[in-house]
Design an enzyme around this catalytic site. Structure first.
Site: not given
Ligand code: TNX
Length: 502
Positions: A309
């Site tokens: 992300e």
């Molecule tokens: C996505 S999964 C994220 C997390 C969040 C999560 C909540 C991932 C690699 N990144 O930062 O906590 O969704 O469901």
């Protein structure tokens, strides 16, 4: 043949008629010699003793008498009864259990196999008339389907203390999970004290989402978790998430930002806004210190560098930062794990054929599948965490008091009824395993955590352990109520899913 209670479902099981093996005072665990086996024997003796209410001795000489649980190492998988062509990483955790009315014998090629077998033995326990316990006679020959059967715990959004982590490890032990992935850092907090970077926990160890439980592990706490896990043959895979999700780090070390000024602490739940900068002189030393020290503290083979992300970063800069972190880990002898976003930059083309395989963790089913498949073609192995199945922070339904919903509602059957080979176009050998994830943006208490874990974690454990042909929803749904007594006894909150006839 009688119905088997064993969960996850074994490869081969015969439940026999006839008198069970009544466990009485004087019961012994007979162990082979060797520190690793004796340590499993002590653990098994303590578990049985606690359940039965009398002390169980461990001895290393087998006089052949009854009233014994016997742990025996053998040299080859075929001596266990396992297929000759089974991958060594799977055979290592395989075991055979035979229970007669006087003895339970567990055979395996490693201590890890013996502990998996010991938990199978325990799952055959039934109450008998005098109020005591007995083991049901049976023969089981079993091995895991996947080498990596994990649970990721987000201890960054809210801190989860050593005691609760051990409770989670106990649960993982029962269901034969073997990897605890700790998401140690994020925007909201930094949870591992590092001697090379003391400001990280000093400035950012006391914050959490919306003022929730905060804290951090000292090096001794971390070693305690790693040791507790190791005794159960569970590996700890620590994650320091870079180059995004780093507000806690920037808050501690202002020289990681272009202005040189530390941003304020962050306790909301947005993602994607914080980042490292490849062109700042402080950045490379930071990555070197953090990943170098983390690798030193971690006896296991794998370390996770996050990579998820990161919005608004030039792809070259992203590649440079992720590869810098990866090279520090490789130099320390570690295999790299990253969220699926790193598939565009890892494994590197010039990574030699002898380097340990990069593990790519697939989570976001909305995007990026092709990059993961391409990385696998370059030698990566894929860890499956499809959010709609195994993100245990998703609500079960609209009434679940905590949890997120971005990947939909995830009921027990959703976590159970999916086939790992159908998630991506990959060969079985390219898939290292399956990992559940518990993110904690909405989780404030241990009760809420266990409500989200149970019973879905058991469903994921069976997906990861049991052979495809041994999995059946109706059979699983019929076995699950037999597990609730152990959760209640441990004082764990669980979700009484309407899909199960509790
Ligand atoms: C996505 S999964 C994220 C997390 C969040 C999560 C909540 C991932 C690699 N990144 O930062 O906590 O969704 O469901």
């Amino acid at each position: 043949m009688q119905h088997s209670p064993i969960t996850p479902a074994p490869v081969h099981v015969e439940m026999h008629e006839g008198p069970p093996f009544a466990l009485r005072d004087g019961l012994r665990v007979v162990s082979d010699e060797g520190a690793e086996v004796v340590s499993v024997a002590l653990l098994a003796a303590a578990r049985i003793g606690r359940g039965c209410g009398f002390p169980v001795a461990v001895v290393t000489d087998d006089d052949g008498r009854g009233d014994a649980v016997v742990l025996r190492l053998v040299a080859t998988p075929s001596a266990v009864g396992l297929p000759d062509d089974l991958a060594p990483e799977l055979a290592a955790e395989g075991y055979r259990v035979e229970i007669t009315d006087r003895r339970a014998t567990i055979t395996a090629t490693t201590a890890a196999g013996l502990i998996r077998g010991a938990l199978t033995v325990q799952q055959t326990a039934v109450r008998i008339d005098d109020g005591g316990w007995a083991l049901r006679p049976c023969v089981v020959v079993d091995h895991p389907r996947f080498a990596w059967r994990g649970l990721s715990l987000d201890v960054a959004r809210r801190f989860i203390g050593v005691h609760d982590v051990k409770t989670v490890l106990n649960l993982m032990t029962v269901y034969k999970l073997n990897v605890l992935h700790l998401h140690l850092t994020d925007d909201q907090g930094w949870r591992l004290q590092l001697a090379s970077r003391p400001e990280l926990t000093r400035a950012s160890g006391g914050t959490a989402v919306e003022g929730g439980p905060a804290g951090f592990y000292t090096a001794a706490d971390y070693a305690e978790i790693v040791g507790y896990a190791a005794a159960r043959h569970i590996a700890v895979v620590p994650e320091v998430d870079v180059p995004g999700h780093v507000n806690a780090a920037l808050h501690a070390y202002g020289d990681l930002t272009p202005t040189g000024e530390a941003p304020p602490e962050y306790t909301g739940i947005d993602v994607g806004f914080s980042r490292l900068h490849a062109d700042l002189p402080a950045t490379a030393p930071f990555l070197g210190d953090v990943f170098g020290e983390l690798a030193t503290m971690t006896p296991g083979h794998h370390v996770h560098l996050g990579g998820d992300e990161v919005t608004s970063m030039d792809p070259d800069e992203y590649a440079l930062l992720v590869r810098t972190a990866a090279r520090h880990l490789a130099a320390a002898g570690k295999a790299v794990v990253g969220w699926q976003e790193v598939a565009s930059v890892l494994p590197e083309a010039d990574q030699g054929p002898d380097a340990p395989a990069v593990v790519i963790q697939y989570w976001d089913e909305r995007t990026g599948a092709q990059e993961v498949v391409d990385a696998a073609a370059r030698g990566a192995r894929v860890l499956l965490s499809p959010a709609s199945r195994v993100y245990l922070d998703m609500r079960y339904d609209e009434h679940t008091p905590v949890g997120l919903e971005w990947a939909g509602h995830v009921e027990v059957r959703d976590s159970y009824a999916w086939e790992p080979l159908e998630v991506l176009p990959l060969d079985a050998a390219q898939i290292i395993g399956v990992e559940a994830a518990l993110w904690t943006e909405t989780v404030q208490t241990a009760d809420q955590m266990f409500l989200l874990l149970l019973p879905r974690l058991v469903a994921v454990a069976e997906v990861a352990w049991s052979a495809a042909g041994r999995r059946d929803w109706d059979d699983f749904a019929a076995r699950l109520p037999g597990q609730r007594a152990s959760w209640d006894e441990a004082g764990l909150t669980w979700y009484p899913s309407p899909q199960i006839a509790w």
